[in-house]
Scaffold this motif. Structure first.
Motif: not given
Length: 674
Positions: A638, A649-650, A634-635, A630-631, A646-647
């Motif tokens: 972005t 997804l987190q 998200g990167r 997930h990190r 990305a937000a």
């Protein structure tokens, strides 16, 4: 019984025919008898003779069938005896010497402590009996009321909470794993403690139900306000109360446990100091400290006192407290005052020993409680555990300890590392390489272990009647190099003595071979030198093909998207996804990690940002709990100018963790590394 029935059928009808009718043949018929029969064939005498002849023919047919079956069994036994390896003279001599050594040693040299009568466990002036009924040590079994394991007995709701806590340990490991292309860190793929796996195995093939609140039954079984426990089952029941209350407190928030330091040392032994500080309970030094924690007026409004859960005060609706202590934690006046405080605050105070002023119940070695003043009342049964079983169960609840274990702690050594399935695989037969078999017509055997395990013959599933037989197939698929009898019995029946399981394994394998033989004459399972192994020339395994596909994807020069799509096609589901066998967890997780390792590797090498994001999203679908994927995703979002996605997804990831009680739920203190 079947032998008696066969003998009765073989002896009974001839004896009855000879007694009632006589011998079937008294000589050849004369000319006059033949002439009379031709003139009048249907007489009473001829009908009787015809029926007798028919009965004798039926009996002869049955006797012939029995004789043929006996001859076949004798031939099979003779062939087996001829194949049975006999010891060489040197081996026979060595066995004789070893036997003489075993029977010649004294009892002091035996490493396993023989059963001893229960001895009082002394601490200061207190003495307790620590005894569990022998029946609870003999076997692992599951019934409607509970699960029996080596070291105790657990009610069904407590056993289900243990399996839920064990499942969360593996979910936390999935969340914390960081994919790496060349040096994956699989050091956390250690199996759970033996008692935990025994409970999992006992419930593996039973219908799954959500764990219920174990303290509800506990509160109903014991008198309101508390009780004193005496008798041989005092300490086993006390450990059961400790585990039941902690598990229920983790699963159901309105429950907290207070225990004195001396009582915890009595229950857990040397592990009390190292394990106690990692458990979600309140440890007090004296009875007065416990009494202060039960005073609602002693805390400021909104203040969280020790032993309470976050966000809940002593006046919280439905909050249940349990106090566990022994009858020598204080003088009689202090214990009476604590009992009165517990009654006023509706707290369950359990004394391991005599409770001043009563009530006092007798606890036997099976966990049954009995009120001496009301012998006609039903005897409730509570969880009973010895020290080893208690430590095993609490390990899946305790928070991780970053400090190395103290050498004098007396704790059990770390569990052995169990790595991923063996990657060196036997050479597989593909559709470009036809099988060279002498059988006609040709049959294709395929073992599918990704998803619901099934053995397919010419594409049709073959019903395997025994669960142990299916476990053997899946275990051998995970271990292509084979497995011996000890490994198979430990996997299928954890926590049970091996000497009592060899017959079960032979029965399961024999039934499995017989089932396969009814549909195909191909020898699927090879057995030599006490090792079982799947024959790769006669069976295809989808797991083996998956490993081959992963290897090709990491070494081939094909585009990343094409290589990844090939791996996805070969990985339709997790390893034995429909089965809850405890030995599967490390191998299932190792297989999943190799997939997401490849996903992260291909995404890092992909020059196209959109394709790299697609690869990471596919990896998240395979493991929706992994935080590192997930990190990375998200990167990537972005970098593509999509910070809102990305937000989101987190946020979805955090919601998934909360729904599974991995983050912020009631199992916050479950260890991710045993």
């Amino acid at each position: 019984m079947s032998l008696l029935l066969v003998l009765a059928f073989l002896v009974g009808p001839p004896a009855m025919l000879l007694t009632v009718i006589g011998p079937p043949i008294r000589g050849w018929p004369t000319t006059d008898q033949l002439r009379a029969w031709l003139q009048q064939p249907l007489t009473e005498q001829t009908l009787t003779a015809g029926l007798a002849i028919g009965a004798w023919l039926i009996w002869l047919l049955v006797a012939y069938t029995v004789a043929v079956r006996i001859i076949i069994r004798l031939r099979a036994t003779t062939a087996w005896l001829r194949r049975m390896p006999l010891p060489t003279p040197l081996q026979a001599t060595a066995s004789g010497v070893a036997g003489a050594a075993v029977f010649g040693v004294t009892t002091n040299t035996v490493t396993t402590t023989p059963p001893q009568p229960p001895q009082p466990l002394a601490t200061g002036t207190a003495a307790f009996h620590d005894e569990i009924a022998p029946d609870d040590h003999r076997d692992q079994a599951v019934g409607e009321d509970g699960v029996t394991v080596a070291g105790g007995w657990l009610p069904r709701d407590v056993a289900e909470q243990v399996t839920a806590a064990a499942a969360l340990v593996w979910l936390r490991r999935r969340r914390d794993y960081q994919p790496h292309p060349t040096h994956p860190n699989d050091t956390d793929l250690t199996p759970l403690p033996p008692t935990v796996t025994a409970v999992q195995a006992a419930l593996a093939d039973t219908p799954t139900t959500p764990p219920s609140d174990g303290t509800a039954a506990l509160l109903e079984a014991l008198p309101a306000g508390g009780v004193g426990l005496t008798g041989p089952g005092t300490l086993p029941v006390g450990r059961g109360l400790l585990v039941t209350a902690i598990l229920a407190g983790q699963r159901h928030s309105p429950t907290s446990l207070i225990v004195t330091k001396a009582t915890l040392a009595i229950l857990l032994g040397p592990a009390a100091e190292t394990l106690g500080r990692r458990l979600p309970l309140t440890i007090v030094d004296t009875v007065d400290e416990a009494a202060q924690l039960l005073q609602p007026a002693g805390s400021v409004a909104g203040e969280v006192i020790p032993g309470q859960r976050r966000g809940e005060t002593s006046s919280g609706h439905g909050h249940r407290k349990i106090v566990l202590l022994n009858d020598h934690d204080g003088d009689e006046q202090q214990l009476k005052q604590l009992a009165e405080t517990g009654n006023a605050a509706a707290v369950l105070v359990v004394f391991l020993g005599e409770r001043p002023g009563g009530p006092n119940w007798h606890a036997d070695s099976t966990g049954h409680l009995r009120d001496p003043h009301h012998p006609d009342m039903p005897s409730p049964r509570l969880c009973i555990l010895d020290q080893t079983a208690t430590t095993d169960l609490l390990t899946v609840i305790a928070s991780p300890d970053p400090a190395p274990p103290h050498p004098a702690s007396g704790g059990r050594p770390p569990l052995p590392y169990v790595g991923p399935p063996e990657l060196p695989l036997p050479r597989q037969v593909t559709r470009h390489e036809p099988l060279r078999l002498s059988t006609a017509p040709r049959q294709r055997l395929r073992l599918r272990v990704l998803g619901d395990p099934q053995l397919l013959i010419d594409g049709e599933p073959l019903t395997i009647r025994r669960s142990a037989g299916l476990q053997v197939l899946v275990y051998l698929a995970v271990h292509p190099s084979g497995a011996d009898t000890a490994q198979l019995t430990d996997a299928a029946w954890p926590g049970l003595p091996r000497h009592s399981l060899t017959g079960r394994l032979y029965t399961a394998v024999s039934d499995l071979r017989s089932t396969i033989r009814t549909a195909s004459d191909l020898p699927v399972i090879d057995h030599s030198d006490d090792r079982y192994r799947l024959n790769p020339a006669h069976i295809d395994v989808d797991l083996w093909q998956l490993h081959t596909t992963i290897h090709h994807a990491t070494t081939a020069l094909a585009p990343a998207t094409t290589a990844w799509r090939t791996v996805l096609d070969a990985y339709p589901a997790d390893l034995a996804a429909t089965r809850a066998w405890p030995w599967l967890d490390p191998h299932r997780e190792a297989t999943r990690r190799r997939i997401i390792d490849l996903c992260a590797t291909l995404a890092a090498k992909e020059p196209d940002s959109h394709r790299a994001l697609q690869l990471l999203e596919d990896g998240i679908r395979i493991d929706p709990y992994n935080a590192d994927l997930h990190r990375l995703a998200g990167r990537a979002l972005t970098a593509l100018g999509r910070p809102e996605a990305a937000a989101e997804l987190q946020l979805r990831h955090q919601q998934s963790l909360r729904r599974a009680n991995i983050d912020g739920g009631n199992f916050d203190l479950i260890s991710t590394t045993p």
